[in-house]
Design a protein around this motif. Structure first.
Motif, mmCIF file in Angstrom:
data_model
loop_
_atom_site.group_PDB
_atom_site.id
_atom_site.type_symbol
_atom_site.label_atom_id
_atom_site.label_comp_id
_atom_site.label_asym_id
_atom_site.label_seq_id
_atom_site.Cartn_x
_atom_site.Cartn_y
_atom_site.Cartn_z
ATOM 1 N N MET A 134 17.762 -32.623 14.974
ATOM 2 C CA MET A 134 16.953 -33.544 14.288
ATOM 3 C C MET A 134 15.650 -32.545 13.656
ATOM 4 O O MET A 134 15.384 -32.873 12.450
ATOM 5 C CB MET A 134 16.538 -34.793 14.656
ATOM 6 N N GLY A 135 15.093 -31.712 14.361
ATOM 7 C CA GLY A 135 14.026 -31.095 13.950
ATOM 8 C C GLY A 135 14.579 -29.542 13.304
ATOM 9 O O GLY A 135 15.612 -29.444 13.183
ATOM 10 N N HIS A 136 13.777 -28.859 12.536
ATOM 11 C CA HIS A 136 13.968 -27.969 11.782
ATOM 12 C C HIS A 136 13.332 -26.841 12.577
ATOM 13 O O HIS A 136 12.159 -26.929 13.135
ATOM 14 C CB HIS A 136 13.712 -28.094 10.436
ATOM 15 N N SER A 183 9.780 -26.777 14.097
ATOM 16 C CA SER A 183 8.946 -28.215 13.599
ATOM 17 C C SER A 183 9.182 -29.305 14.217
ATOM 18 O O SER A 183 10.387 -29.649 15.229
ATOM 19 C CB SER A 183 9.599 -28.361 12.256
ATOM 20 N N PRO A 184 8.200 -30.240 14.501
ATOM 21 C CA PRO A 184 8.198 -31.437 15.028
ATOM 22 C C PRO A 184 9.224 -32.444 14.563
ATOM 23 O O PRO A 184 9.487 -32.287 13.394
ATOM 24 C CB PRO A 184 6.912 -31.814 15.239
ATOM 25 N N GLN A 193 4.324 -24.941 18.186
ATOM 26 C CA GLN A 193 5.152 -24.628 17.090
ATOM 27 C C GLN A 193 5.522 -23.459 17.058
ATOM 28 O O GLN A 193 6.574 -22.920 16.693
ATOM 29 C CB GLN A 193 5.019 -25.285 15.892
ATOM 30 N N THR A 194 4.484 -22.263 17.225
ATOM 31 C CA THR A 194 4.841 -20.953 16.985
ATOM 32 C C THR A 194 4.538 -20.181 18.156
ATOM 33 O O THR A 194 4.549 -19.075 18.238
ATOM 34 C CB THR A 194 3.672 -20.460 15.901
ATOM 35 N N ARG A 195 4.769 -20.774 19.362
ATOM 36 C CA ARG A 195 4.462 -20.055 20.761
ATOM 37 C C ARG A 195 5.756 -19.072 20.907
ATOM 38 O O ARG A 195 6.765 -19.631 20.360
ATOM 39 C CB ARG A 195 4.275 -20.822 21.798
#
Length: 66
Positions: free
Chosen positions: A1-3, A26-27, A38-40
Motif C-alpha cells: 500500500m505504501g510507495h 512513504s508512510p 523514510q530516508t534512513r
C-alpha cells in the motif's frame, strides 16, 4: 500500500552486509513513518554466499578500470 522511491538509490557493502542507501519509503494510512525514518539506510537480507559473490564481482570490475 505504501510507495517507495528508488531513483538515486544504491547498495553499499559495509562489514560484509548490504545496505540500501538513498531510498525513500512513504508512510501509509495504517503505518505512520517519521520523516527521518523514510530516508534512513536499510539493511538488505541476503545469504553469505550471495554477498560474497557481489563483493567479488565488484572487485573484478574495479580491476578492469585500473
Amino acid at each position: 500500500m505504501g510507495h517507495g522511491q528508488l531513483r538515486g538509490a544504491y547498495v553499499n557493502v559495509s562489514n560484509d552486509e548490504l545496505w540500501l542507501v538513498n531510498a525513500t519509503i512513504s508512510p501509509t494510512n495504517g503505518i505512520p513513518i517519521s520523516e527521518e525514518d523514510q530516508t534512513r539506510n536499510r539493511k538488505l537480507l541476503a545469504k553469505k554466499n550471495e554477498i560474497k559473490h557481489l563483493i567479488d564481482t565488484k572487485k573484478q570490475g574495479e580491476q578492469l578500470y585500473r
